[in-house]
Design a protein around this motif. Structure first.
Motif, PDB file in Angstrom:
ATOM      1  N   UNK A  43       0.812  -1.216   0.000  1.00 15.46           N
ATOM      2  CA  UNK A  43       0.000   0.000   0.000  1.00 15.46           C
ATOM      3  C   UNK A  43       0.845   1.266   0.000  1.00 15.46           C
ATOM      4  N   UNK A  44       1.971   1.233   0.695  1.00 14.27           N
ATOM      5  CA  UNK A  44       2.849   2.399   0.770  1.00 14.27           C
ATOM      6  C   UNK A  44       4.086   2.248  -0.112  1.00 14.27           C
ATOM      7  N   UNK A  45       4.020   1.317  -1.053  1.00 17.31           N
ATOM      8  CA  UNK A  45       5.173   1.041  -1.911  1.00 17.31           C
ATOM      9  C   UNK A  45       4.853   1.376  -3.372  1.00 17.31           C
ATOM     10  N   UNK A  46       4.076   0.515  -4.037  1.00 14.72           N
ATOM     11  CA  UNK A  46       3.615   0.766  -5.410  1.00 14.72           C
ATOM     12  C   UNK A  46       4.748   1.140  -6.358  1.00 14.72           C
ATOM     13  N   UNK A  47       5.702   0.215  -6.479  1.00 10.57           N
ATOM     14  CA  UNK A  47       6.834   0.402  -7.379  1.00 10.57           C
ATOM     15  C   UNK A  47       7.093  -0.881  -8.154  1.00 10.57           C
ATOM     16  N   UNK A  48       7.903  -0.765  -9.189  1.00  9.02           N
ATOM     17  CA  UNK A  48       8.512  -1.922  -9.834  1.00  9.02           C
ATOM     18  C   UNK A  48      10.007  -1.839  -9.553  1.00  9.02           C
ATOM     19  N   UNK A  49      10.566  -2.912  -8.999  1.00 13.91           N
ATOM     20  CA  UNK A  49      11.984  -2.939  -8.654  1.00 13.91           C
ATOM     21  C   UNK A  49      12.766  -3.625  -9.776  1.00 13.91           C
ATOM     22  N   UNK A  50      13.892  -3.024 -10.148  1.00 10.31           N
ATOM     23  CA  UNK A  50      14.716  -3.515 -11.258  1.00 10.31           C
ATOM     24  C   UNK A  50      16.012  -4.075 -10.686  1.00 10.31           C
ATOM     25  N   UNK A  51      16.261  -5.354 -10.934  1.00  8.07           N
ATOM     26  CA  UNK A  51      17.433  -6.021 -10.398  1.00  8.07           C
ATOM     27  C   UNK A  51      18.358  -6.456 -11.518  1.00  8.07           C
ATOM     28  N   UNK A  52      19.652  -6.164 -11.346  1.00  7.42           N
ATOM     29  CA  UNK A  52      20.674  -6.579 -12.308  1.00  7.42           C
ATOM     30  C   UNK A  52      21.271  -7.906 -11.837  1.00  7.42           C
ATOM     31  N   UNK A  53      21.201  -8.922 -12.678  1.00  9.54           N
ATOM     32  CA  UNK A  53      21.637 -10.247 -12.274  1.00  9.54           C
ATOM     33  C   UNK A  53      23.142 -10.418 -12.363  1.00  9.54           C
ATOM     34  N   UNK A  54      23.816  -9.534 -13.105  1.00  9.80           N
ATOM     35  CA  UNK A  54      25.274  -9.609 -13.206  1.00  9.80           C
ATOM     36  C   UNK A  54      25.943  -9.044 -11.959  1.00  9.80           C
ATOM     37  N   UNK A  55      25.495  -7.860 -11.553  1.00  7.46           N
ATOM     38  CA  UNK A  55      26.062  -7.240 -10.355  1.00  7.46           C
ATOM     39  C   UNK A  55      25.383  -7.719  -9.085  1.00  7.46           C
ATOM     40  N   UNK A  56      24.273  -8.442  -9.236  1.00  6.27           N
ATOM     41  CA  UNK A  56      23.505  -9.004  -8.119  1.00  6.27           C
ATOM     42  C   UNK A  56      23.044  -7.881  -7.175  1.00  6.27           C
ATOM     43  N   UNK A  57      22.411  -6.871  -7.763  1.00  5.01           N
ATOM     44  CA  UNK A  57      21.894  -5.794  -6.927  1.00  5.01           C
ATOM     45  C   UNK A  57      20.751  -5.069  -7.624  1.00  5.01           C
ATOM     46  N   UNK A  58      19.992  -4.338  -6.838  1.00  4.46           N
ATOM     47  CA  UNK A  58      18.940  -3.499  -7.396  1.00  4.46           C
ATOM     48  C   UNK A  58      19.584  -2.277  -8.044  1.00  4.46           C
ATOM     49  N   UNK A  59      19.116  -1.962  -9.260  1.00  4.78           N
ATOM     50  CA  UNK A  59      19.721  -0.847  -9.993  1.00  4.78           C
ATOM     51  C   UNK A  59      18.736   0.286 -10.256  1.00  4.78           C
ATOM     52  N   UNK A  60      17.435   0.056 -10.069  1.00 13.29           N
ATOM     53  CA  UNK A  60      16.453   1.111 -10.310  1.00 13.29           C
ATOM     54  C   UNK A  60      15.141   0.764  -9.629  1.00 13.29           C
ATOM     55  N   UNK A  61      14.349   1.801  -9.390  1.00 11.83           N
ATOM     56  CA  UNK A  61      12.990   1.676  -8.886  1.00 11.83           C
ATOM     57  C   UNK A  61      12.083   2.508  -9.773  1.00 11.83           C
ATOM     58  N   UNK A  62      10.967   1.926 -10.215  1.00 12.51           N
ATOM     59  CA  UNK A  62      10.020   2.647 -11.069  1.00 12.51           C
ATOM     60  C   UNK A  62       8.798   2.982 -10.222  1.00 12.51           C
ATOM     61  N   UNK A  63       8.670   4.242  -9.806  1.00 15.79           N
ATOM     62  CA  UNK A  63       7.548   4.633  -8.949  1.00 15.79           C
ATOM     63  C   UNK A  63       6.294   4.917  -9.772  1.00 15.79           C
ATOM     64  N   UNK A  64       5.263   5.408  -9.096  1.00 17.55           N
ATOM     65  CA  UNK A  64       4.050   5.845  -9.784  1.00 17.55           C
ATOM     66  C   UNK A  64       3.120   4.721 -10.182  1.00 17.55           C
ATOM     67  N   UNK A  65       3.287   3.528  -9.593  1.00 21.26           N
ATOM     68  CA  UNK A  65       2.404   2.410  -9.892  1.00 21.26           C
ATOM     69  C   UNK A  65       1.150   2.490  -9.023  1.00 21.26           C
ATOM     70  N   UNK A  66       0.178   1.654  -9.348  1.00 15.71           N
ATOM     71  CA  UNK A  66      -1.081   1.607  -8.617  1.00 15.71           C
ATOM     72  C   UNK A  66      -1.476   0.141  -8.431  1.00 15.71           C
ATOM     73  N   UNK A  67      -0.833  -0.508  -7.428  1.00 14.52           N
ATOM     74  CA  UNK A  67      -0.946  -1.943  -7.203  1.00 14.52           C
ATOM     75  C   UNK A  67      -0.459  -2.714  -8.433  1.00 14.52           C
ATOM     76  N   UNK A  68       0.850  -2.626  -8.713  1.00 15.61           N
ATOM     77  CA  UNK A  68       1.412  -3.365  -9.847  1.00 15.61           C
ATOM     78  C   UNK A  68       1.322  -4.869  -9.610  1.00 15.61           C
ATOM     79  N   UNK A  69       0.949  -5.606 -10.657  1.00 16.45           N
ATOM     80  CA  UNK A  69       0.775  -7.057 -10.505  1.00 16.45           C
ATOM     81  C   UNK A  69       1.490  -7.819 -11.626  1.00 16.45           C
ATOM     82  N   UNK A  70       0.923  -7.862 -12.824  1.00 19.65           N
ATOM     83  CA  UNK A  70       1.567  -8.565 -13.920  1.00 19.65           C
ATOM     84  C   UNK A  70       2.582  -7.682 -14.629  1.00 19.65           C
TER      85      UNK A  70
END
Length: 341
Positions: A62-89
């Motif tokens: 409820x207080x998050x509503x983001x898409x998190x972007x993870x880089x599998x080479x560096x094994x870390x989160x590299x970006x957050x995409x805000x402005x979502x509204x209960x992102x699902x698929x």
């Protein structure tokens, strides 16, 4: 002195990481943990960018509503995409370098550039836009919308970002699995129903339903086209149902994982991975071995993390990614499992 030692050891156990390293001889081994600090609430479905080795995670708290972007080479989160509204698929198009996100609260499909994550379009899809499925032959993305009383597959042309039609279903469709070997069918769960829906995507109609007797509503599907088998994951009672896609008849039923959210078929190893844990203090991936098209065996129950329901099987990487929401002891993370045999 001994009492102080035992107190120290107990505290150490409480502070130790809750994520298991994989039991010896387990069919899955935890090989990496990708933390997502400050991500709160439930985690939902994944998308994958194979070429750039990225995964996308829907964080729909409820207080998050983001898409998190993870880089599998560096094994870390590299970006957050805000402005979502209960992102699902989530679906990533490598061909058009776009990221499509189905949002449940505002009923939209949001389309982003996949390099800088700028919003391209924000299209009205329908009530509680949730699961997505992609047909590479037509470049169409199917988004499940609706509720337990009525639903539809909302169809989007990913080339043009244009809505090209709707396929009505008895209830909101989920677990969307599309035949890739020439057949016209899409198999879907139907919200709140003990039946599965079968859709003809060429005729754009739901052509039939298949009952799943003795169980509650199915919430996840996996497809084995080579053996004409459809797998359905049920929460109540926790079950894995195997059906014949030629007749719709049930082949067998096995013990299922509690709080199931995702289901995958590993064709190379002839295994099924069922991830569950939503609403439970402990999560698991149940691993089933396909002996032949009619016989299956629950091979292992691999512990994951509390509430870790959703997952992604990426055959290109040979790895299973499990979304573990934050707890009081651990930040949110994606657990990376690798088959061991």
């Amino acid at each position: 002195m001994r009492r102080r030692y035992l107190e120290f050891m107990s505290m150490g156990l409480l502070l130790a990481p809750i994520f298991p390293l994989g039991a010896q001889n387990s069919p899955l081994k935890l090989v990496q943990t990708i933390p997502m600090p400050n991500v709160q609430g439930r985690l939902d479905h994944f998308g994958v960018d194979v070429k750039s080795k990225r995964v996308f995670v829907a964080a729909l708290g409820d207080n998050q509503n983001t898409v998190e972007v993870l880089d599998l080479t560096s094994v870390k989160r590299v970006a957050t995409i805000p402005g979502q509204s209960k992102p699902q698929g989530i679906f990533y198009s490598a061909e058009f370098n776009k990221l499509f996100v189905a949002n449940g609260t505002d009923g939209t499909c949001k389309i982003f550039r996949a390099d800088d994550f700028k919003l391209i379009d924000n299209l009205p899809a329908g009530t509680d836009a949730d699961h997505v499925g992609y047909d590479p032959a037509t470049k169409y993305l199917y988004v499940g919308v609706g509720d337990a009383k009525s639903g539809a597959l909302w169809v989007l042309d990913t080339r043009t970002n244009k809505h090209v039609g709707d396929i009505k279903t008895d209830a909101r469709p989920g677990g969307i699995k599309i035949e890739q070997s020439g057949g016209p069918r899409i198999f879907v769960t139907l919200a709140g129903s003990t039946k599965l829906g079968v859709v003809d995507r060429k005729k754009r109609t739901q052509v039939t339903t298949w009952p799943v007797p003795g169980t509650g509503a199915s919430v996840a599907l996996a497809l084995d086209e080579s053996h004409h088998r459809l797998f359905a994951g049920v929460r109540n009672p926790p079950s894995l149902i195997v059906l014949d896609t030629e007749s719709g008849k049930q082949i067998t039923q096995l013990e299922g994982v509690s709080g199931i959210d995702d289901l995958w078929y590993d064709a190379g190893r002839r295994r099924i991975y069922a991830s569950g844990g939503r609403g439970f203090d402990t999560g698991f991936v149940y691993v089933y071995q396909q002996k032949d098209s009619d016989h299956y065996e629950l091979e292992s129950k691999v512990a994951t993390a509390p509430g870790a329901g959703t997952s992604l099987w990426a055959p290109e990487f040979g790895r299973l990614y499990v979304a573990a929401p934050a707890t009081e002891k651990q930040p949110a993370a994606v657990l990376v499992f690798e088959p061991q045999k």
